[in-house]
Design an enzyme around this catalytic site. Structure first.
Site, mmCIF file in Angstrom:
data_model
loop_
_atom_site.group_PDB
_atom_site.id
_atom_site.type_symbol
_atom_site.label_atom_id
_atom_site.label_comp_id
_atom_site.label_asym_id
_atom_site.label_seq_id
_atom_site.Cartn_x
_atom_site.Cartn_y
_atom_site.Cartn_z
ATOM 1 N N ASP A 1 -1.218 -8.114 -1.079
ATOM 2 C CA ASP A 1 -0.106 -8.607 -2.273
ATOM 3 C C ASP A 1 -1.008 -9.328 -3.314
ATOM 4 O O ASP A 1 -0.898 -10.623 -3.676
ATOM 5 C CB ASP A 1 0.981 -9.563 -1.793
ATOM 6 C CG ASP A 1 1.652 -10.153 -2.786
ATOM 7 O OD1 ASP A 1 1.950 -9.520 -4.021
ATOM 8 O OD2 ASP A 1 2.399 -11.174 -2.577
ATOM 9 N N HIS B 1 -3.330 -11.691 0.763
ATOM 10 C CA HIS B 1 -3.156 -12.471 -0.548
ATOM 11 C C HIS B 1 -2.339 -13.522 -0.224
ATOM 12 O O HIS B 1 -1.060 -13.488 -0.625
ATOM 13 C CB HIS B 1 -3.146 -11.788 -1.560
ATOM 14 C CG HIS B 1 -4.316 -10.566 -1.929
ATOM 15 N ND1 HIS B 1 -4.407 -9.597 -1.195
ATOM 16 C CD2 HIS B 1 -5.069 -10.615 -2.773
ATOM 17 C CE1 HIS B 1 -5.423 -9.047 -1.624
ATOM 18 N NE2 HIS B 1 -5.909 -9.600 -2.871
ATOM 19 N N SER C 1 4.932 -15.562 1.750
ATOM 20 C CA SER C 1 4.586 -14.794 2.685
ATOM 21 C C SER C 1 4.215 -15.613 3.873
ATOM 22 O O SER C 1 4.653 -15.353 5.320
ATOM 23 C CB SER C 1 4.140 -13.505 2.314
ATOM 24 O OG SER C 1 2.694 -13.810 1.898
ATOM 25 N N HIS D 1 9.665 -9.831 0.112
ATOM 26 C CA HIS D 1 9.848 -10.769 1.570
ATOM 27 C C HIS D 1 11.280 -10.276 2.287
ATOM 28 O O HIS D 1 11.110 -10.093 3.576
ATOM 29 C CB HIS D 1 10.192 -12.292 1.162
ATOM 30 C CG HIS D 1 9.176 -12.866 0.538
ATOM 31 N ND1 HIS D 1 9.105 -13.917 -0.165
ATOM 32 C CD2 HIS D 1 7.820 -12.675 0.920
ATOM 33 C CE1 HIS D 1 7.851 -14.152 -0.825
ATOM 34 N NE2 HIS D 1 6.836 -13.540 -0.110
HETATM 35 N N1 SAM Z 1 1.663 -13.341 -0.710
HETATM 36 C C1 SAM Z 1 2.154 -14.503 -1.385
HETATM 37 C C2 SAM Z 1 3.547 -14.560 -1.288
HETATM 38 O O1 SAM Z 1 4.162 -13.532 -0.987
HETATM 39 O O2 SAM Z 1 4.164 -15.724 -1.144
HETATM 40 C C3 SAM Z 1 1.831 -14.529 -2.884
HETATM 41 C C4 SAM Z 1 0.117 -14.094 -3.279
HETATM 42 S S1 SAM Z 1 -0.253 -14.018 -4.644
HETATM 43 C C5 SAM Z 1 0.645 -12.899 -5.413
HETATM 44 C C6 SAM Z 1 -1.886 -13.804 -4.784
HETATM 45 C C7 SAM Z 1 -2.693 -14.644 -4.139
HETATM 46 O O3 SAM Z 1 -4.088 -14.007 -3.874
HETATM 47 C C8 SAM Z 1 -3.365 -15.553 -5.100
HETATM 48 O O4 SAM Z 1 -3.018 -16.890 -4.344
HETATM 49 C C9 SAM Z 1 -4.721 -15.605 -5.348
HETATM 50 O O5 SAM Z 1 -5.544 -16.699 -5.404
HETATM 51 C C10 SAM Z 1 -5.063 -14.893 -4.000
HETATM 52 N N2 SAM Z 1 -6.445 -13.962 -4.213
HETATM 53 C C11 SAM Z 1 -6.770 -13.450 -5.116
HETATM 54 N N3 SAM Z 1 -7.607 -12.395 -4.922
HETATM 55 C C12 SAM Z 1 -8.001 -12.618 -3.413
HETATM 56 C C13 SAM Z 1 -8.913 -11.996 -2.872
HETATM 57 N N4 SAM Z 1 -9.679 -11.194 -2.860
HETATM 58 N N5 SAM Z 1 -8.908 -12.367 -1.340
HETATM 59 C C14 SAM Z 1 -7.900 -13.269 -1.069
HETATM 60 N N6 SAM Z 1 -7.109 -13.783 -1.577
HETATM 61 C C15 SAM Z 1 -7.082 -13.504 -3.033
#
Ligand code: SAM
Length: 293
Positions: free
Chosen positions: A175, A42, A108, A19
Site C-alpha cells: 500500500d 507500508h 491496516s 480495509h
Molecule cells: N497501509 C496503511 C493503512 O492502510 O492504514 C497506510 C499506508 S500509507 C498509504 C503509506 C506508508 O508507507 C507511509 O506511511 C509511508 O511513510 C510509508 N512508506 C513509503 N515508502 C516506504 C517503503 N519503501 N518502505 C516502507 N514504508 C514506506
C-alpha cells in the site's frame, strides 16, 4: 519523499475499500488452523484520531467513514440489511471506538492486529522517521504486541527476504503512497520477486485512480505479471464521484493476487452499498473483474 502522512487520508473512501477487502482476506485465510503470516509493507502510524490533528485539516473522513457510519445507522433504524461486507467492516471500526461515534480510525496495522489468532504473526514496515516512532508506540499498546514485528526498513527491498513465510500461508498488503513515481516501478519489481519466491501467497495491492500515465497502466501491468506466473487475480475499484480536473482522490482500486474464491461474491454484495453510501454524484460506480487459472 517524506511529505506523505496517512493521517490526512485516514477513514477516506479509499481506506474503506482497502480495509473492507482485507478483513475478508484474513477471515478466509483463517478458515484453516495453520499459522498465518501477514506482511504490511507500508504500515503508516497504525491508528488515527479523527477528532484532532491532520485528519481534521483534510476532512477526508467526512466523505468516507463518517458518511458510512451515518448510512449504516439509518439502515439499522429502517431494519434494512447492510450486507456481510459492510457489516463486518463497521464492526471492526466500532470495536476500536468506545462510544457510538467514530473518534479514531484504525489503519491496516490495527485492523490486522485485531484479527490475529494466537498462532498468527504480523510484520509491519514503515520508513517515515516520524511515522515509525508513532507506529512503534501504538503497537506497544496492543495486547497482540508480542505477535508483531516492526521494521524501520524499505519494504520494497526487504519483502523478498520474508518470503515464503515458515507456514507457507501468507497475506501481503502492498500500500504505497505513490507520491514518488518510482513506487510504480518498484511495485512491479517487488511483485516479480515475490511471485518467484512465494507463488501461492495472497497479495493485496492498493492503487489510486488518477490521471497519471503510471497509474492508468498499473492494473494492466499487474495482470501481465500475474498471468505470466499463471496465478489468478481479482480487480476491484470504487469511484465516489466524477469531476474532471478535481484534485482530490475520487477513485481507487485493489488488485488481489490468488484471491479466495469467496471474495468476488463478498465484494459483489458490498460494493453497491458502498456506492450508495459514499457516492457523491451520478459518476459513482464500482468495478469488479477477475481471472481464474
Ligand atoms: N497501509 C496503511 C493503512 O492502510 O492504514 C497506510 C499506508 S500509507 C498509504 C503509506 C506508508 O508507507 C507511509 O506511511 C509511508 O511513510 C510509508 N512508506 C513509503 N515508502 C516506504 C517503503 N519503501 N518502505 C516502507 N514504508 C514506506
Amino acid at each position: 519523499m517524506f511529505s506523505y502522512r496517512h493521517a490526512f487520508h485516514a477513514g477516506s473512501h479509499a481506506d474503506i475499500l482497502k480495509h473492507l477487502t482485507l478483513i475478508h482476506l484474513v477471515s478466509y485465510l483463517q478458515e484453516k488452523p495453520g499459522a498465518l503470516t501477514i506482511i504490511d509493507t507500508h504500515a503508516g502510524a497504525g491508528i488515527y484520531s479523527l477528532k484532532d490533528g491532520f485528519a481534521t485539516v483534510s476532512k477526508e473522513a467526512d466523505g468516507g467513514i463518517f458518511r458510512l457510519k451515518q448510512f449504516s445507522q439509518d439502515y439499522e433504524k429502517l431494519d434494512k440489511p447492510l450486507g456481510e461486507g459492510v457489516k463486518d467492516f463497521m464492526e471492526c471500526i466500532d470495536a476500536q471506538n468506545l462510544g457510538n461515534e467514530v473518534d479514531v480510525y484504525p489503519g491496516s496495522p490495527f485492523i490486522f492486529a485485531s484479527l490475529l489468532r494466537p498462532q498468527d504473526r504480523l510484520k509491519l514496515f514503515e520508513l517515515h522517521p516520524k511515522e515509525i516512532d508513532i507506529l512503534r508506540h501504538n503497537v506497544s499498546q496492543l495486547k497482540q504486541a508480542k505477535q508483531i514485528d516492526v521494521y524501520a526498513q524499505d519494504s520494497f527491498s526487504r519483502l523478498k527476504g520474508l518470503l515464503p513465510p515458515p507456514s507457507r500461508r501468507g497475506l501481503v498488503l502492498i500500500d504505497p503512497s505513490y507520491e514518488d513515481k518510482q513506487d510504480y516501478r518498484y511495485l512491479e519489481t517487488v511483485m516479480e520477486e515475490a511471485l518467484q519466491r512465494f507463488a501461492t501467497g495472497c497479495y493485496a495491492i492498493w492503487y489510486p485512480i488518477i490521471p497519471r500515465r503510471e497509474s492508468v497502466g498499473l492494473p494492466d501491468r499487474m495482470k501481465k505479471i500475474v498471468t505470466s506466473h499463471q496465478r489468478a487475480w481479482l480487480q476491484t475499484e470504487l469511484r465516489v464521484e466524477n469531476v474532471p480536473g478535481e484534485r482530490r482522490l475520487q477513485a481507487s482500486g485493489m488488485f488481489i493476487i490468488n484471491p479466495p474464491w469467496t471474495l468476488k461474491k463478498y465484494l459483489a454484495q458490498a460494493l453497491p452499498i458502498l456506492v450508495k453510501a459514499l457516492g457523491q454524484d451520478s459518476g459513482a460506480q464500482f468495478v469488479l473483474n477477475s481471472f481464474e487459472t
